[in-house]
Each structure stands twice: as C-alpha cells, then as structure tokens.
Design an enzyme around this catalytic site. Structure first.
Site, PDB file in Angstrom:
ATOM      1  N   CYS A  30     -25.148 -43.901 -47.279  1.00  0.00           N
ATOM      2  CA  CYS A  30     -25.879 -43.661 -46.032  1.00  0.00           C
ATOM      3  C   CYS A  30     -27.369 -43.482 -46.329  1.00  0.00           C
ATOM      4  CB  CYS A  30     -25.331 -42.424 -45.337  1.00  0.00           C
ATOM      5  SG  CYS A  30     -26.180 -42.093 -43.778  1.00  0.00           S
TER       6      CYS A  30
ATOM      7  N   CYS B  66     -29.561 -36.176 -45.349  1.00  0.00           N
ATOM      8  CA  CYS B  66     -29.052 -34.842 -44.986  1.00  0.00           C
ATOM      9  C   CYS B  66     -28.771 -34.064 -46.291  1.00  0.00           C
ATOM     10  CB  CYS B  66     -27.776 -34.968 -44.171  1.00  0.00           C
ATOM     11  SG  CYS B  66     -27.962 -36.092 -42.774  1.00  0.00           S
TER      12      CYS B  66
ATOM     13  N   CYS C 102     -25.140 -33.447 -47.584  1.00  0.00           N
ATOM     14  CA  CYS C 102     -24.114 -34.493 -47.544  1.00  0.00           C
ATOM     15  C   CYS C 102     -24.016 -35.281 -48.838  1.00  0.00           C
ATOM     16  CB  CYS C 102     -24.414 -35.440 -46.384  1.00  0.00           C
ATOM     17  SG  CYS C 102     -23.174 -36.734 -46.220  1.00  0.00           S
TER      18      CYS C 102
ATOM     19  N   CYS D 220     -10.400 -38.548 -35.130  1.00  0.00           N
ATOM     20  CA  CYS D 220     -11.844 -38.712 -35.222  1.00  0.00           C
ATOM     21  C   CYS D 220     -12.155 -39.705 -36.338  1.00  0.00           C
ATOM     22  CB  CYS D 220     -12.511 -37.382 -35.538  1.00  0.00           C
ATOM     23  SG  CYS D 220     -12.022 -36.063 -34.425  1.00  0.00           S
TER      24      CYS D 220
ATOM     25  N   CYS E 167     -12.380 -39.803 -31.046  1.00  0.00           N
ATOM     26  CA  CYS E 167     -13.732 -39.301 -31.257  1.00  0.00           C
ATOM     27  C   CYS E 167     -14.342 -40.164 -32.356  1.00  0.00           C
ATOM     28  CB  CYS E 167     -13.691 -37.838 -31.691  1.00  0.00           C
ATOM     29  SG  CYS E 167     -15.335 -37.132 -31.973  1.00  0.00           S
TER      30      CYS E 167
ATOM     31  N   CYS F 217     -19.490 -33.981 -28.470  1.00  0.00           N
ATOM     32  CA  CYS F 217     -19.062 -33.084 -29.541  1.00  0.00           C
ATOM     33  C   CYS F 217     -20.298 -32.822 -30.386  1.00  0.00           C
ATOM     34  CB  CYS F 217     -17.968 -33.766 -30.367  1.00  0.00           C
ATOM     35  SG  CYS F 217     -17.483 -32.827 -31.840  1.00  0.00           S
TER      36      CYS F 217
ATOM     37  N   ARG G   4     -14.473 -25.708 -32.703  1.00  0.00           N
ATOM     38  CA  ARG G   4     -13.652 -26.301 -33.768  1.00  0.00           C
ATOM     39  C   ARG G   4     -14.033 -25.760 -35.138  1.00  0.00           C
ATOM     40  NH1 ARG G   4     -10.997 -30.238 -31.013  1.00  0.00           N
ATOM     41  NH2 ARG G   4     -12.077 -30.987 -29.177  1.00  0.00           N
TER      42      ARG G   4
HETATM   43  S1  SF4 Z   1     -24.279 -36.429 -42.767  1.00  0.00           S
HETATM   44 FE1  SF4 Z   1     -24.124 -37.871 -44.494  1.00  0.00          FE
HETATM   45  S2  SF4 Z   1     -23.170 -39.685 -43.610  1.00  0.00           S
HETATM   46 FE2  SF4 Z   1     -23.920 -38.440 -41.888  1.00  0.00          FE
HETATM   47  S3  SF4 Z   1     -25.991 -39.181 -41.448  1.00  0.00           S
HETATM   48 FE3  SF4 Z   1     -26.240 -37.508 -42.921  1.00  0.00          FE
HETATM   49  S4  SF4 Z   1     -26.227 -38.504 -44.945  1.00  0.00           S
HETATM   50 FE4  SF4 Z   1     -25.399 -39.965 -43.483  1.00  0.00          FE
END
Ligand code: SF4
Length: 352
Positions: free
Chosen positions: A65, A69, A72, A109, A140, A200, A278
């Site tokens: 991705c 984040c 993540c 989901c 979802c 959500c 949740r």
């Molecule tokens: S949480 Fe992870 S998968 Fe979702 S947008 Fe952020 S980096 Fe990408």
C-alpha cells in the site's frame, strides 16, 4: 427490551451531535465503575445486551500500500516482511465468505490495501459485494478513498457498510499518517454517506497518544451530523518494522492500559448510543476479563477467525469458549439499527 426501534440514527434524539470536548473529557474522568455503569445503561436501552455480533474480515488484497500509516504492516514504507499480493479472485472470496457464514458470522468485511480503488478494480469488487450479499451476509468493504462515483457504484451493488476509519484525533493525525489528511478521510466518509451506504468509522488507541487525543477522537465521531452506524475501536498491537511498532514495541507504551481501553469503549457507547461498537484489532492480546468489561461497557461486535487482515486474532474456538463461559450469544437476525430502519424507513437511502 429494545426501545426507540422506530427511528434512525439521524432522527433519533438519543444520538445527539452537539457533544463538547469538555463533556467527553468529563466522561473519561468519571470513576471507572460509574462510567461502565452508565455505558451499560445506555447499551441496554438501545441494544440486546448479551448478544454480540460476529464478523469476519478478509484481506482481499494484501500489502504494497502506498499510504504511510505508521501503525500498518501493509504499507510499502513498513519493513514488516509482508509480501504484496494481487486482488483475490472473486470465487475465492466467496468461498471464504461461505466458510465465515458456516462459522456463524453475520457480516463479511473485505479489505484491500489500496490508497483508493482503480476503475479497473471496480467490476471485481462489485461482484464480491453481490455474491456475498446473495449468501445472506451483511457486506462491508474497506478499499481506501472513494470518489462519489465509486461510492455510488458500491451502493448500487448493495454494499451495506463502508469502513473508513478516522484513525485518531484531528490534531494527532499528521503524526501518524502523512500521505493523506484528516480532511481527506472526512471527504470519503461524505461520499459514502451521500451514496446511501452505512458508515463504519472508528480508529486505533494505544498509538502513544494522550487522553486528550482519545477525547478528540471520540469527539470527531460523536459530533458527526449522523453518527457512524458502526464504530470499530482497535487497540494497537505494535508490529516491529512499522513506524509505531519501532517506536513503541518493548516500551511501557507497547500496550494500551486495559482500563483506559475500556474507558474509550464506554465513552464511545455513551456518546454514540445507537451505533454498533466493534471490538476489533488487539483483542488477541486482551484477557477475557478485559473483553468482558468491554462487553459490559457496550461493545457489541467482535471479529472472529484466526486472522484480522494480516494480524493474529483470537480464533473461533477461543471465542466459542469465551462465549460459553460468559453466557453470551452470537447476535441473531438483524442488528438493532437495521431493525429500526426496517420499521422506520432508511432516511439515508441505504440498501439495507
Ligand atoms: S492502513 Fe495500511 S493498508 Fe490501509 S491505507 Fe494505511 S497503509 Fe494502506
């Protein structure tokens, strides 16, 4: 007994949107037993206490991705060893959904590690929504940012909910993610709402934030004109290789204090009385006693199965044993909110 079954979140006076930060901070500051008692009262007024909805979350496209984040392991910026995969075949997703249904899940989901879906991805995700709905499961999806047109396509396919977390407080946002803004998040939520899909949206606690950030996080959700129908509250499990994992793992902040986590659940329940709250990531490292306090404080949904996207989860057997010990029942039939809509009519034009 359920009350006020004849109105939606938008119309129900219990779901007020004029919370101040001071009021929310005052809830957090209550003596713990008083806070949990008040949350339990609110919960019982609007939901079937003792029933917990079981949901399953499948990663339909893992890793690689471009977002950054800090929590993540699927970000290209993370050194977590997770390999990027292609979008799963529709048939394989439907097989997983059938398995989840056999295991008692009511909601399926599907999450893709994208900044946003590309137009070429839309036919496949639409086929997934339609196929899972045909099995009688709630659907979802969480696919990243959506344009108004993509939200409309998903609504037309019958998508029940779209997950797009606000993650944390507006003030803390840019310390956790730099590739998008808090306003970008709200923009996609507006597009989802305008398309008539249930929202959500929740976030993660335990990212080294302050109590004031947790207040700001709940405040941002509880002051939305219409509360999210579903509010996931995650506890960060720091993963080495991620920005936050490298910062927090092996420190006293590596795990959010259990009592503070329960407080967050309780305040979410009180301020968003009609929403499904949740218990999401982080449950695997939580004791049954802590989870029980969360249920008392108004959490009424969990994710089942051994995996939560790429993270370990409690597993169906462990959850069955916990339900038996606690005398909890999997939620049957419709969520209270969906039942309300069936009686009162959905003002949001949702597909439910
Ligand atoms: S949480 Fe992870 S998968 Fe979702 S947008 Fe952020 S980096 Fe990408």
């Amino acid at each position: 007994m359920l009350q006020e079954r004849d109105s939606t979140i938008a119309a129900n006076p219990a779901a007020r949107s004029d919370w101040t930060r001071e009021q929310i901070a005052a809830l957090f500051d209550l003596p713990f037993t008083e806070l949990v008692f008040r949350a339990a009262e609110v919960h019982r007024a609007h939901h079937r206490a003792g029933e917990i909805q079981l949901c399953t979350l499948l990663s339909i496209k893992t890793g690689g991705c471009p977002e950054d984040c800090g929590y993540c392991s699927q970000s290209v910026k993370a050194d977590s060893g997770i390999e990027a995969t292609k979008l799963m075949e529709v048939q394989a997703v439907l097989q997983s959904a059938a398995q989840a249904k056999d295991n008692g899940s009511k909601r399926f989901c599907m999450g893709a590690a994208w900044r946003n879906p590309k137009e070429r991805d839309m036919p496949a995700v639409i086929a997934m929504v339609k196929g899972v709905r045909e099995m009688g499961l709630e659907t979802c999806m969480t696919l990243g940012m959506l344009t108004p047109g993509q939200a409309k396509q998903l609504a037309d396919a019958g998508l029940d909910y779209y997950n797009h977390n606000i993650d944390t407080s507006p003030e803390r946002y840019e310390e956790v993610i730099t590739t998008r803004t808090f306003a970008d998040r709200l923009n996609t939520l507006d597009n989802v709402r305008a398309a008539g899909i249930n929202v959500c949206s929740g976030g993660i606690v335990g990212m080294g934030e302050t109590r004031a950030d947790r207040v700001g996080f709940v405040h941002a959700l509880a002051t939305m004109e219409q509360h999210p129908e579903s509010v996931p509250v995650n506890a960060l499990v720091p993963v080495k290789g991620t920005v936050l994992g490298n910062m927090l793992a092996d420190t006293p902040l590596a795990k959010i204090d259990d009592i503070e986590f329960v407080r967050t659940v309780a305040v979410a329940r009180i301020t968003m009385p009609l929403s499904m709250v949740r218990l999401s990531a982080g449950r695997e490292s939580m004791s049954e006693a802590t989870q029980s306090l969360c249920f008392m404080a108004g959490a009424n949904s969990i994710f089942t199965g051994d995996k939560l996207l790429t993270a370990a989860n409690a597993g169906d057997d462990a959850d069955s044993a916990m339900f038996a010990r606690l005398g909890l029942k999997p939620m049957e039939g419709e969520e209270p909110l969906r039942a309300m809509k069936a009686v009162g009519g959905c003002s949001g034009g949702c597909a439910a």
